[in-house]
Write an enzyme that holds these catalytic residues in place. Sequence first.
Site, PDB file in Angstrom:
ATOM      1  N   HIS A  17       0.881  -1.161   0.000  1.00 45.53           N
ATOM      2  CA  HIS A  17       0.000   0.000   0.000  1.00 45.53           C
ATOM      3  C   HIS A  17       0.924   1.217   0.000  1.00 45.53           C
ATOM      4  O   HIS A  17       2.021   1.156   0.582  1.00 45.53           O
ATOM      5  CB  HIS A  17      -0.834   0.103   1.286  1.00 45.53           C
ATOM      6  CG  HIS A  17      -1.803  -0.998   1.524  1.00 45.53           C
ATOM      7  ND1 HIS A  17      -1.444  -2.183   2.107  1.00 45.53           N
ATOM      8  CD2 HIS A  17      -3.140  -1.078   1.299  1.00 45.53           C
ATOM      9  CE1 HIS A  17      -2.517  -2.957   2.218  1.00 45.53           C
ATOM     10  NE2 HIS A  17      -3.563  -2.313   1.741  1.00 45.53           N
ATOM     11  N   ASP A  35       2.249   1.874   3.400  1.00 48.90           N
ATOM     12  CA  ASP A  35       3.202   0.925   4.009  1.00 48.90           C
ATOM     13  C   ASP A  35       4.617   1.340   3.642  1.00 48.90           C
ATOM     14  O   ASP A  35       5.535   1.204   4.447  1.00 48.90           O
ATOM     15  CB  ASP A  35       3.065  -0.509   3.472  1.00 48.90           C
ATOM     16  CG  ASP A  35       1.668  -1.037   3.444  1.00 48.90           C
ATOM     17  OD1 ASP A  35       0.878  -0.649   4.300  1.00 48.90           O
ATOM     18  OD2 ASP A  35       1.385  -1.862   2.553  1.00 48.90           O
TER      19      ASP A  35
HETATM   20  C1  XLS Z   1      -8.042  -6.232   4.106  1.00 44.19           C
HETATM   21  C2  XLS Z   1      -7.462  -6.510   2.811  1.00 44.19           C
HETATM   22  C3  XLS Z   1      -6.313  -5.616   2.383  1.00 44.19           C
HETATM   23  C4  XLS Z   1      -6.098  -5.699   0.888  1.00 44.19           C
HETATM   24  C5  XLS Z   1      -5.256  -4.619   0.334  1.00 44.19           C
HETATM   25  O1  XLS Z   1      -8.829  -6.998   4.643  1.00 44.19           O
HETATM   26  O2  XLS Z   1      -7.105  -7.861   2.782  1.00 44.19           O
HETATM   27  O3  XLS Z   1      -5.161  -5.901   3.087  1.00 44.19           O
HETATM   28  O4  XLS Z   1      -5.540  -6.927   0.524  1.00 44.19           O
HETATM   29  O5  XLS Z   1      -5.747  -3.369   0.629  1.00 44.19           O
END
Ligand code: XLS
Length: 434
Positions: A99, A102
């Site tokens: 993300h 991150d």
């Molecule tokens: C949350 C999601 C998230 C997505 C990416 O539940 O799994 O981590 O994979 O935003």
Amino acid sequence: MKEYFKVGKIKYEGPKSTNPLAFKYYNKDEVILGKPMSEHLKFAMSWWHTLCAKGSDQFGSNTMTRTFEDADPVKEAYAKVDAGFEFMDKLGIEYFCFHDRDLAPELATLAESNRVLDEVSDYVLEKMKGTNIKCLWGTANCFNHKRYLAGAGTSPNADVFAYAAAQIKKAMDTTKKLGGKNYVFWGGREGYDTLLNTDLKQELDHYATLLTLARDYNKKSGLNAQLLIEPKPKEPTKHQYDFDVQTVIGFLKTYGLDKDFKMNIEANHATLAIHTFNHELAVARINGVLGSIDANQGDMLLGWDTDQFPTNLYDTTLAMYEVLLNGGLGTGGLNFDAKVRRQSFTDEDLFISYIAGMDTFARGLRIAAKLLEDKVFENFKQERYASYKTGIGKKISEGKVSLEELSEYALSHDQIENASGRQEWLEAVLNQYL
Ligand code: XLS
Ligand code: CA
Ligand code: CA
């Protein structure tokens, strides 16, 4: 260069090994159905769970201390890049997913956040050089900050919509810079908690507008990634608009976007929707939209998104069976959207968990390949649907029959004999392969 993890390179030692820091089943060069394991299983490190999660949950604070922590979040972002590349190199993982937030922290203004994201992603790009580590996908975190309390693309506040669009544009630019072949949209808080305050039609229209703008920018910017939607039925909102694969397909068709998006399917989200993981993969496969996988598992007794490492062989076997039927995942891969348990707080646990996940998928792949080669289920299904190959069944299948003709037919064939579905036998045969 500082070494962040006191663990050596992880090697394949085979199923008899008792070394917790060795692969028992993932043997990357071993050829299965004409392809090395590493091509069937394009494993990716999730930046967030691996480098950012520190064991906190709804009831308690962090349990983990990492060697790359720093009081200055920007310095920590750089240290995470070094630690992440060391981690992937030691495990032989060739992909990562991120993300925007991150990679680099959110700072006081959007311009500052963009600047630091540019700088840290330049450093990621530099680290990638001379390695075979690649970006599997990027995404924007449009759910964490309080501005997104009522969603991003579905927020009732137009300024929030614009801010999310800006974040997505930047995350797409960053994915392009890092050579990512996919870009993911998980609906964050795109959903509602009560219809008493929600204009359902407007929210869905706006969400489609945001996706349409991103679809267009994907081409315009030259990113040309495979766009992926990640379904999830609930959490954080009571009702998430991207409920499950079938719901998303319907939504995309309503707004004429069905040719532009595939799915990123997460095991834990499938079970939250009261589906099996392989059900979601199968629905995507038969609709030509199986794009990528978030490899994890939930706990059936907890009922929330626990994002555990996938260690259930039954599930990974049936998942890899679908992937093989699909002819692979194209530009997609298997991203460990999984986090170590709160009690597994050591650095070693991070390695052990990835090894467990990779081994479980590798073993699942081997078994699925054998099941497919022996046509165990395929032969049974052929036989089960044989009545549609000739006569009236063939006409039904080809859509060449009227209700009147079927009525005539049924009048002279009304003593029906059914065949057994043999579920228990098939389950027992599957156990023999396991
Ligand atoms: C949350 C999601 C998230 C997505 C990416 O539940 O799994 O981590 O994979 O935003
Ligand atoms: Ca996910
Ligand atoms: Ca999840």
